[in-house]
Structure formats: structure tokens, C-alpha cells
Design a protein around this motif. Structure first.
Motif, PDB file in Angstrom:
ATOM      1  N   LYS A 159       0.833  -1.211   0.000  1.00  0.00           N
ATOM      2  CA  LYS A 159       0.000   0.000   0.000  1.00  0.00           C
ATOM      3  C   LYS A 159       0.862   1.254   0.000  1.00  0.00           C
ATOM      4  O   LYS A 159       0.580   2.218  -0.720  1.00  0.00           O
ATOM      5  CB  LYS A 159      -0.911  -0.014   1.228  1.00  0.00           C
ATOM      6  CG  LYS A 159      -1.973   1.071   1.227  1.00  0.00           C
ATOM      7  CD  LYS A 159      -2.915   0.895   2.412  1.00  0.00           C
ATOM      8  CE  LYS A 159      -4.011   1.968   2.395  1.00  0.00           C
ATOM      9  NZ  LYS A 159      -4.958   1.774   3.534  1.00  0.00           N
ATOM     10  N   GLN A 160       1.947   1.231   0.785  1.00  0.00           N
ATOM     11  CA  GLN A 160       2.876   2.365   0.830  1.00  0.00           C
ATOM     12  C   GLN A 160       3.440   2.684  -0.553  1.00  0.00           C
ATOM     13  O   GLN A 160       3.705   3.837  -0.887  1.00  0.00           O
ATOM     14  CB  GLN A 160       4.040   2.072   1.779  1.00  0.00           C
ATOM     15  CG  GLN A 160       3.740   2.315   3.237  1.00  0.00           C
ATOM     16  CD  GLN A 160       4.999   2.209   4.092  1.00  0.00           C
ATOM     17  OE1 GLN A 160       6.096   2.041   3.579  1.00  0.00           O
ATOM     18  NE2 GLN A 160       4.825   2.315   5.401  1.00  0.00           N
ATOM     19  N   HIS A 161       3.624   1.627  -1.341  1.00  0.00           N
ATOM     20  CA  HIS A 161       4.213   1.789  -2.669  1.00  0.00           C
ATOM     21  C   HIS A 161       3.151   1.911  -3.767  1.00  0.00           C
ATOM     22  O   HIS A 161       3.492   1.879  -4.951  1.00  0.00           O
ATOM     23  CB  HIS A 161       5.153   0.617  -2.971  1.00  0.00           C
ATOM     24  CG  HIS A 161       6.421   0.653  -2.172  1.00  0.00           C
ATOM     25  ND1 HIS A 161       7.576   1.225  -2.655  1.00  0.00           N
ATOM     26  CD2 HIS A 161       6.701   0.218  -0.923  1.00  0.00           C
ATOM     27  CE1 HIS A 161       8.531   1.127  -1.733  1.00  0.00           C
ATOM     28  NE2 HIS A 161       8.025   0.523  -0.678  1.00  0.00           N
ATOM     29  N   GLY A 162       1.882   2.022  -3.368  1.00  0.00           N
ATOM     30  CA  GLY A 162       0.817   2.149  -4.350  1.00  0.00           C
ATOM     31  C   GLY A 162       0.618   0.908  -5.187  1.00  0.00           C
ATOM     32  O   GLY A 162       0.215   0.984  -6.354  1.00  0.00           O
ATOM     33  N   LYS A 163       0.939  -0.262  -4.603  1.00  0.00           N
ATOM     34  CA  LYS A 163       0.887  -1.513  -5.365  1.00  0.00           C
ATOM     35  C   LYS A 163      -0.049  -2.542  -4.731  1.00  0.00           C
ATOM     36  O   LYS A 163       0.051  -3.728  -5.024  1.00  0.00           O
ATOM     37  CB  LYS A 163       2.291  -2.112  -5.483  1.00  0.00           C
ATOM     38  CG  LYS A 163       3.254  -1.262  -6.305  1.00  0.00           C
ATOM     39  CD  LYS A 163       4.613  -1.921  -6.417  1.00  0.00           C
ATOM     40  CE  LYS A 163       5.550  -1.093  -7.286  1.00  0.00           C
ATOM     41  NZ  LYS A 163       6.882  -1.735  -7.404  1.00  0.00           N
ATOM     42  N   LEU A 164      -0.947  -2.095  -3.897  1.00  0.00           N
ATOM     43  CA  LEU A 164      -1.860  -3.040  -3.252  1.00  0.00           C
ATOM     44  C   LEU A 164      -2.936  -3.471  -4.236  1.00  0.00           C
ATOM     45  O   LEU A 164      -3.597  -2.653  -4.859  1.00  0.00           O
ATOM     46  CB  LEU A 164      -2.511  -2.395  -2.027  1.00  0.00           C
ATOM     47  CG  LEU A 164      -3.294  -3.322  -1.098  1.00  0.00           C
ATOM     48  CD1 LEU A 164      -2.388  -4.411  -0.529  1.00  0.00           C
ATOM     49  CD2 LEU A 164      -3.931  -2.530   0.034  1.00  0.00           C
ATOM     50  N   GLY A 165      -3.082  -4.790  -4.397  1.00  0.00           N
ATOM     51  CA  GLY A 165      -4.075  -5.317  -5.318  1.00  0.00           C
ATOM     52  C   GLY A 165      -3.504  -5.550  -6.706  1.00  0.00           C
ATOM     53  O   GLY A 165      -2.335  -5.301  -6.981  1.00  0.00           O
ATOM     54  N   GLY A 166      -4.340  -6.061  -7.592  1.00  0.00           N
ATOM     55  CA  GLY A 166      -3.933  -6.313  -8.971  1.00  0.00           C
ATOM     56  C   GLY A 166      -2.869  -7.393  -9.052  1.00  0.00           C
ATOM     57  O   GLY A 166      -2.900  -8.382  -8.336  1.00  0.00           O
ATOM     58  N   GLN A 167      -1.919  -7.195  -9.952  1.00  0.00           N
ATOM     59  CA  GLN A 167      -0.877  -8.189 -10.196  1.00  0.00           C
ATOM     60  C   GLN A 167       0.404  -7.922  -9.403  1.00  0.00           C
ATOM     61  O   GLN A 167       1.390  -8.624  -9.564  1.00  0.00           O
ATOM     62  CB  GLN A 167      -0.532  -8.218 -11.696  1.00  0.00           C
ATOM     63  CG  GLN A 167      -1.697  -8.653 -12.572  1.00  0.00           C
ATOM     64  CD  GLN A 167      -2.148 -10.071 -12.266  1.00  0.00           C
ATOM     65  OE1 GLN A 167      -1.343 -10.983 -12.204  1.00  0.00           O
ATOM     66  NE2 GLN A 167      -3.449 -10.239 -12.054  1.00  0.00           N
ATOM     67  N   HIS A 168       0.403  -6.907  -8.557  1.00  0.00           N
ATOM     68  CA  HIS A 168       1.613  -6.553  -7.825  1.00  0.00           C
ATOM     69  C   HIS A 168       1.900  -7.572  -6.720  1.00  0.00           C
ATOM     70  O   HIS A 168       1.004  -8.001  -6.008  1.00  0.00           O
ATOM     71  CB  HIS A 168       1.480  -5.151  -7.224  1.00  0.00           C
ATOM     72  CG  HIS A 168       1.295  -4.082  -8.251  1.00  0.00           C
ATOM     73  ND1 HIS A 168       2.268  -3.759  -9.163  1.00  0.00           N
ATOM     74  CD2 HIS A 168       0.233  -3.276  -8.511  1.00  0.00           C
ATOM     75  CE1 HIS A 168       1.826  -2.781  -9.950  1.00  0.00           C
ATOM     76  NE2 HIS A 168       0.592  -2.477  -9.572  1.00  0.00           N
ATOM     77  N   LYS A 169       3.174  -7.924  -6.606  1.00  0.00           N
ATOM     78  CA  LYS A 169       3.580  -8.910  -5.610  1.00  0.00           C
ATOM     79  C   LYS A 169       4.861  -8.451  -4.913  1.00  0.00           C
ATOM     80  O   LYS A 169       5.661  -7.702  -5.484  1.00  0.00           O
ATOM     81  CB  LYS A 169       3.845 -10.275  -6.266  1.00  0.00           C
ATOM     82  CG  LYS A 169       2.623 -10.899  -6.914  1.00  0.00           C
ATOM     83  CD  LYS A 169       2.986 -12.208  -7.597  1.00  0.00           C
ATOM     84  CE  LYS A 169       1.781 -12.815  -8.289  1.00  0.00           C
ATOM     85  NZ  LYS A 169       2.141 -14.071  -9.011  1.00  0.00           N
TER      86      LYS A 169
END
Length: 504
Positions: free
Chosen positions: A476-486
């Protein structure tokens, strides 16, 4: 004139010849491909893929598929059992044992006579040629070379056929004259017990006039640490006052540089990176002020490259493969090789980024998959997943998220892997979970097993338990929560794990 001054004349023709790399790259590589195809046209693989009718690179690319180890494994195993003319003419006696693939603990890379001479030894020769070009005052041949090697064992009990570390194969086949200027003695160099070998190497070498050292940084540091223990000295130049260069490769040198600079304080010390692997010798640092390496284009290696970038995917979902004359600086490429060891359009798993195309110079940017290879262990995602699955089965635990990274060697040459794990169901005994995981990884990966041997290079892995929701908070801090982000599962860098530990 010194011995180096006399011996140095041998390298002068090659130093001049290497200038071809600047303006004749395409011609050199087309010559290599033609030579390889012509040599192998009557092999089983050559006949199956129409080598006899291939006239240029474009036809070669159409007729020969891209291969991983899995595609060539069956042919290599037949070669190991003594069959002739399978991937390369004749019978191949030597096999370099390398890190495992998704399905196997180890890979076995054929090492032919041609491959030894025209790839591996050619690379060693050019290492010295380029070093002498850059350091005309060198006295490298006025003393001994400390060369670290592995060990080998019989291959399927076939007479004269052996399997082992590439370094052991190189030492076993080395010109006997080279043994006059190297240390330790051959019997010591090929010992399989590294703890015994390390002590013997240190004792044999510390009384010699060592001017140059060659090997993997982690293994070499362990040997040098023993030299310092036995000598009681503070700095290595007190033991070897004429030491002037370390030819290193196998793993990234960056994590070790500070430790070497503390150990060796002489301003005359040089470091030269080499890109040599079980599959071949590919690059050399030709400029001490430039970390990029020169791609060696006139060995028995034909190179191809596949860009790793979704925006450049072709219609079938895969990026196109291009020869050397098709690469562009700054892009990240997976490297493919065709060699006189019988590897055809073989994807070795390394990724490179070119910094220059005149001449072709590059840096190793990583692996085609996430991995940890800080100490030569080459731990891949599949090893990690299988290891965790087994540890969970044995302890009743459940893992939600995890990441792992190396803890680099401290002043006592100690290092380990650190795992940050968020459990859904934590194990009753985290230490027991760690021990089970560690042992399982050793059964899955022979390189990891070798580095863990008697805790000499790698200490037992460490597990840090993550609070619930840590990984989601980090994404979440990196704006990558959800979707294909791992979260990266394995990393050679501590960048991600340090960020996670700060918010744990």
C-alpha cells in the motif's frame, strides 16, 4: 628483464587482435555461428534441425528452437551415458555440475575439448592479456597464482568420464606447465572437503610469493581469512607483499568490496571482474575504471538476446530474439548461447544490460527469475516454494507471505539468508521450522548445499516473523496493493526486506 616482461610478449598479438571487437562484432559473430553449425551438422541434433542447409543466422533462427535445460536434458543424459555425436561431435567426457532447475537438484553441462580450449581457457588467457595491457608495470608472472577450485567425481562410472565443478575440470585439464606457477598443488585443489581444503590451501600458499588470486569472492574470502588466522598478520600484503590482482567472478563483487579493501590496503591492488559460468566464459572487465564488461565475441559462443519488456512482446506473447547486432543499450535482455559444448540457443537464465555497442559492453542485471546468488548458492523461487511447503507439512504451519534476502558477510566472514515470513498459522517452534526449511533447501539445491557445508560459507538461515498485514501495508505504501503486484520473493538485494523490517 623480469619473467613477466618475457612472458608478456606472448600476449601482445592477442592484445592487438582484441581491437576487432570495436568494429567487427557482427562479422565475428557470423563467423562463429558458421563454424559451429558446420562442425555439428552431422550430429544427431544437427541432422534433426537441418544444419547442413543453414546458410545464415536468419535460417538458423527459423530452424532451431530456443532451449532451456529441460529441453536438452534427455540428450545430455544420453551423452553422459557414453553416446557419441548427440549434441556435439564425438564423445564428451566432462560435465560441469551447476545449480538446479525447476525439476532437478543439479544441471550437468557438457564440457567438450573444443569448449575447454576455445571458450574457458581462451577467457583465462584474455583475462591476463587485458590485465597486462592495462598494467604494463605488472610483475604477475614473477610469483605464484592462487587459484581456487572445486572437486569432481566419476560420471556414471564410465572410464575417464567425470562430473564436477567447472573449476575442477579446468584444473584437471590444465597445461602441466601452469602448475609450476600456481598454488595449491593439484591434489589439494581438488579435495572435496572444503574445511580440510581451506586449511591446506592457506598453509601451502602463505609461504609462497603469491602475486595474483582467482576465484569466487565468498570462497576466496574464507581462504584468506584462514591465511590471516595462521599468519597472525593484520593485512594480507604483510603475507604476500607482491599481491597485485584478484580475478573474480561467479557472484556480484559489490557486497565484498569493503571487506577486501579492509583486508588488502595496498594501493597497488587491482580487481578484475570476469563473467565465467559452467556454460561458458562470456565477458571481461577490460577497463578498470568501467564496471561494464567486454562481451567476448570470437570464442566458440554465438549470442542471442531476448528483451525483457512487456511493451515489446510479439503477437505470440513472447519478445523477439535478436543477435548481437540487434541489441540496444539500456534495455534488459535474457541471454541465449550456442556453443561448441553442444548448447543450442540455450537460455542460461542470466539477464544483461548493454552500456555500449562499440564495443559491446554490458553489465549483468540479474536472472530471468527472482533468485538469491550472493554467495554462489543460486537459490531459485521453486526451491523456496518447495522448501516452505515441506516445512509447513512437517510443522502444521501456514505461510501467507514471505520474502528472503542475504545478510552479507561480517568481519568474521559469517553470512546467512534472512527470511521474513507472515504466517497464517505460525509453527509452535519457529527455530524448528527454520531448521526443517534449511535442510530441505539443501536437498533441493546442490549449490546451496555446498555453501551450507559445515557452516563455512553460509550460516543456518534466520526466520523473522512478520506481523499480520505487514506485506499488504508495504504494498500500500508503494501504491501496489491489489492487482498483479507482488512482493519479491527472493532478492539479491536487501532493499525490499529492509523497508519491510522497518515497518514490522
Amino acid at each position: 628483464m623480469s619473467l613477466t616482461g618475457i612472458a608478456g610478449k606472448i600476449f601482445l598479438p592477442r592484445q592487438r587482435e582484441l581491437e576487432r571487437h570495436r568494429n567487427e562484432a557482427e562479422a565475428m559473430q557470423r563467423e562463429v555461428l558458421s563454424r559451429l553449425i558446420n562442425r555439428a551438422k552431422d550430429t544427431e541434433y544437427g541432422r534433426e534441425h537441418g544444419f547442413g542447409s543453414i546458410m545464415d543466422y536468419e535460417q538458423f533462427a527459423k530452424k532451431v528452437p530456443v532451449n532451456t535445460y529441460e529441453e536438452l536434458k534427455g540428450s545430455i543424459d544420453r551423452m553422459r551415458h557414453g553416446e557419441r555425436d548427440v549434441l556435439w561431435p564425438g564423445r564428451t567426457k566432462w560435465y560441469a555440475k551447476s545449480s538446479g532447475t525447476t525439476n532437478d537438484k543439479s544441471k550437468f553441462i557438457p564440457v567438450t575439448k573444443e569448449g575447454l580450449q576455445h571458450i574457458h581457457y581462451a577467457g583465462a588467457f584474455d583475462s591476463v592479456a587485458l590485465y597486462l595491457r592495462n598494467n604494463p608495470q605488472s610483475r604477475i608472472f614473477d610469483g605464484r597464482a592462487l587459484i581456487l577450485g572445486g572437486s569432481h567425481a566419476p560420471n556414471y562410472n564410465l572410464p575417464g568420464s567425470l562430473v564436477g565443478d567447472l573449476s575442477a575440470i579446468l584444473i584437471e585439464n590444465m597445461n602441466p606447465l601452469a602448475n609450476l606457477v600456481r598454488v595449491p598443488k593439484k591434489q589439494t585443489a581438488l579435495l572435496s572437503d572444503f574445511e580440510v581444503k581451506r586449511d591446506r590451501i592457506a598453509r601451502e600458499a602463505m609461504t609462497k610469493n603469491v602475486t595474483n588470486i582467482s576465484g569466487v569472492p565468498s570462497w576466496m574470502l574464507s581462504v584468506l581469512d584462514r591465511v590471516m588466522e595462521l599468519s597472525g598478520k593484520q593485512h594480507l600484503e604483510e603475507v604476500w607483499p607482491n599481491l597485485e590482482v584478484f580475478f573474480h567472478g561467479g557472484v556480484a563483487f559489490t557486497p565484498y568490496r569493503q571487506q577486501y579493501e579492509r583486508l588488502i590496503t595496498s594501493p597497488r591492488m587491482h580487481y578484475m571482474e570476469t563473467y565465467n559460468a559452467s556454460e561458458g566464459f562470456f565477458g571481461l572487465q577490460d577497463d578498470p575504471n568501467d564496471k561494464a564488461m567486454l562481451l567476448m565475441l570470437d570464442y566458440d559462443v554465438f549470442y542471442e538476446f531476448q528483451e525483457i519488456a512487456p511493451s515489446h512482446l510479439s503477437q505470440n506473447g513472447e519478445a523477439p530474439v535478436v543477435p548481437i547486432w540487434g541489441v540496444e543499450p539500456g534495455k534488459n535482455y535474457a541471454m541465449l548461447i550456442s556453443t561448441s559444448c553442444g548448447l543450442w540457443r540455450y537460455m542460461i537464465g542470466d539477464t544483461v544490460r548493454f552500456t555500449s555497442t562499440n564495443p559491446y559492453k554490458f553489465t549483468i542485471s540479474g536472472r530471468t527469475k527472482h533468485f538469491i546468488n550472493a554467495f554462489g548458492e543460486e537459490l531459485i523461487i521453486d526451491n523456496a516454494e518447495q522448501g516452505l511447503q515441506y516445512a509447513c507439512q512437517q510443522t502444521g504451519a501456514e505461510v501467507l507471505e514471505y520474502t528472503a534476502a542475504p545478510v552479507f558477510m561480517d568481519d568474521h566472514a559469517k553470512c546467512r539468508h534472512q527470511w521474513l515470513i507472515e504466517f497464517n498459522i505460525p509453527p509452535k517452534d519457529v527455530q524448528l521450522f527454520a531448521e526443517i526449511l534449511d535442510k530441505r533447501l539443501q536437498t533441493l539445491n546442490s549449490d546451496y548445499e555446498a555453501k551450507r557445508y559445515k557452516n563455512i560459507t553460509l550460516q543456518p538461515l534466520e526466520i523473522v516473523t512478520a506481523r499480520r498485514g505487514l506485506f499488504n501495508d508495504w504494498l500500500k505504501q508503494h501504491g501496489k496493493l491489489g492487482g498483479q503486484h507482488k512482493v519479491p520473493r527472493l532478492s539479491n538485494s536487501r532493499e525490499h526486506i529492509e523497508e519491510l523490517l522497518k515497518i514490522n
